[in-house]
Enzyme design. Structure first.
Site, short mmCIF file in Angstrom:
data_model
loop_
_atom_site.label_atom_id
_atom_site.label_comp_id
_atom_site.label_asym_id
_atom_site.label_seq_id
_atom_site.Cartn_x
_atom_site.Cartn_y
_atom_site.Cartn_z
N HIS A 181 11.49 -62.51 -3.65
CA HIS A 181 11.00 -63.61 -4.48
C HIS A 181 11.02 -63.24 -5.96
O HIS A 181 10.59 -62.15 -6.34
CB HIS A 181 9.55 -63.96 -4.07
CA CA Z 1 15.22 -64.64 -4.60
#
Ligand code: CA
Ligand code: ZLS
Ligand code: ZN
Length: 380
Positions: A181
């Site tokens: 992320h």
């Molecule tokens: Ca990513």
């Protein structure tokens, strides 16, 4: 090598300083700056150096780093080294999140300012209109926070580049296809509508950095200007490409960014040392090709990628794509470190044979619908 897509012939600049590949995180550490050297040799072996504007990049200045990071943190990075690190005042190492992921190694500060200088140079080329696409494979360190390093990232070159682009660009779109992320970039722009962040990543609530569920969508003025696409292990080429295109197409059309920054972390490939996806090089590259097809100025950066031979294959292939050149599978035979590729002397080895795809058709369809619902908030 073939040419393709001759309708849009962007001016491409390539920003690199060979010095950045000479630093060492430590023998057991998965982050190997040497992969950047390998990439550069492949890029020039394929003759791509000849068709781009090449810039040997400089170090970012302290003032430039302070546009995002705190004084306190930058001063610490400047003075810390492997010999004095254990003599620092109590609590300093915890405060600055120093440990196995983010160790103190020799000339860490120089390393960080070099990859950051390259991203800032690249963003400058886009700002002054001298490039349509600017590439820095040594950048893309998306986890670094304002006051501390995180996940192998010390300085957030992406945030600093976006801040630079915001001087003249009204709307910046950030697209992150690293396995992890893009939390540092999301957090930095969570409350503004001038930067839209979207990250595709593995998510189960535990996997590093732990954030990036679909309910993180921005707040205050930035509400609905962050998008997360949480995926499970083993996603394959077709599922990824279909999902990527069906999200990015309406997103670009609705948000209408004036510049795009794409983080191309190579740990989303199959066979990555830290990875768990099943993507082949051509599928990852298809996402870059798709973004490029909109003809919007692009800053392209690297990121993760822990199987150096495949990282360099991927980023070379993508350098080709950005120059409208399809590279022949046969690797150039006259490059240094050719033995790194002795698994298969091809640019496109098979990488999709390791994990079962845990993303069911139903799961992906629900996820797509959820994402499209988020994007619909942009209108009206
Ligand atoms: Ca990513
Ligand atoms: O996105 O999962 C974690 C954190 C820990 C587990 C690992 N230990 C060392 C610290 C605590 C919870 N960290 C991740 C960070 C992943 C960063 C990705 C960066 C990016 O790709 C952008 C550049 C993690 N995953 C794997 C490791 N750390 C890891 C694996 C192997 C080693 C060797 C060196 C160090 C300790 C042994 C290490 C870390
Ligand atoms: Zn990663």
């Amino acid at each position: 090598n073939y040419e393709f897509g001759s309708t849009y012939a962007p001016r491409v600049s390539y920003h690199f300083n060979p010095k950045v590949s000479s630093y060492h995180f430590g023998v057991r550490h998965p982050m190997k700056p040497f992969r950047l050297m390998l990439t550069d040799h492949l890029v020039s072996g394929y003759g791509l150096h000849k068709i781009m504007d090449l810039y040997e990049t400089r170090k970012a200045s302290d003032d430039e780093l302070l546009e995002f990071h705190t004084d306190d943190y930058i001063n610490f990075l400047k003075k810390v080294n492997p010999d004095n690190v254990n003599k620092m005042p109590r609590g300093t190492l915890d405060k600055f999140n120093i440990g196995d992921d983010c160790p103190i190694f020799h000339n860490l500060y120089e390393y960080s300012s070099l990859y950051t200088g390259a991203s800032l140079d690249a963003s400058r080329k886009l700002l002054n209109g001298q490039s349509d696409i600017a590439i820095n494979w040594s950048g893309g360190l998306h986890h670094a926070k304002k006051t501390s390093p995180s996940g192998f990232c010390y300085i957030n070159d992406i945030v600093l580049s976006i801040l630079n682009l915001l001087r003249f660009h009204p709307r910046v779109l950030y697209i992150d296809i690293d396995l992890h992320h893009g939390d540092g970039v999301q957090e930095a722009f969570y409350t503004t509508d001038r930067v839209y962040t979207v990250s595709f990543h593995k998510y189960n609530g535990e996997f590093f950095p732990g954030t990036g569920n679909y309910d993180e969508t921005g707040c205050s003025n930035g509400k609905h200007f962050a998008l997360n696409v949480p995926l499970k292990d083993g996603i394959d080429d077709d599922s990824y490409i279909n999902l990527f295109k069906s999200i990015i197409d309406p997103l670009i059309t609705s948000y209408n960014p004036t510049v795009i920054i794409q983080q191309c972390g190579a740990d989303s490939l199959g066979h990555d040392r830290l990875g768990c996806f099943n993507l082949n090089i051509k599928a990852h590259g298809e996402c870059v090709k798709f973004v490029k097809s909109f003809g919007i100025p692009m800053l392209v950066v690297g990121g993760g990628g822990y199987t150096p031979k495949n990282v360099s294959r991927l980023w070379t292939y993508e350098t080709g794509i950005l120059n409208n050149v399809l590279l022949s599978p046969e690797l150039p035979s006259d490059i240094p470190f050719l033995n790194y590729f002795d698994d298969e002397y091809s640019l496109y080895p098979v990488l999709d044979d390791l994990y079962e795809n845990k993303n069911s058709k139903q799961f992906l369809e629900d996820l797509r619908i959820r994402c499209l619902e988020q994007i619909r908030y942009l209108k009206g």
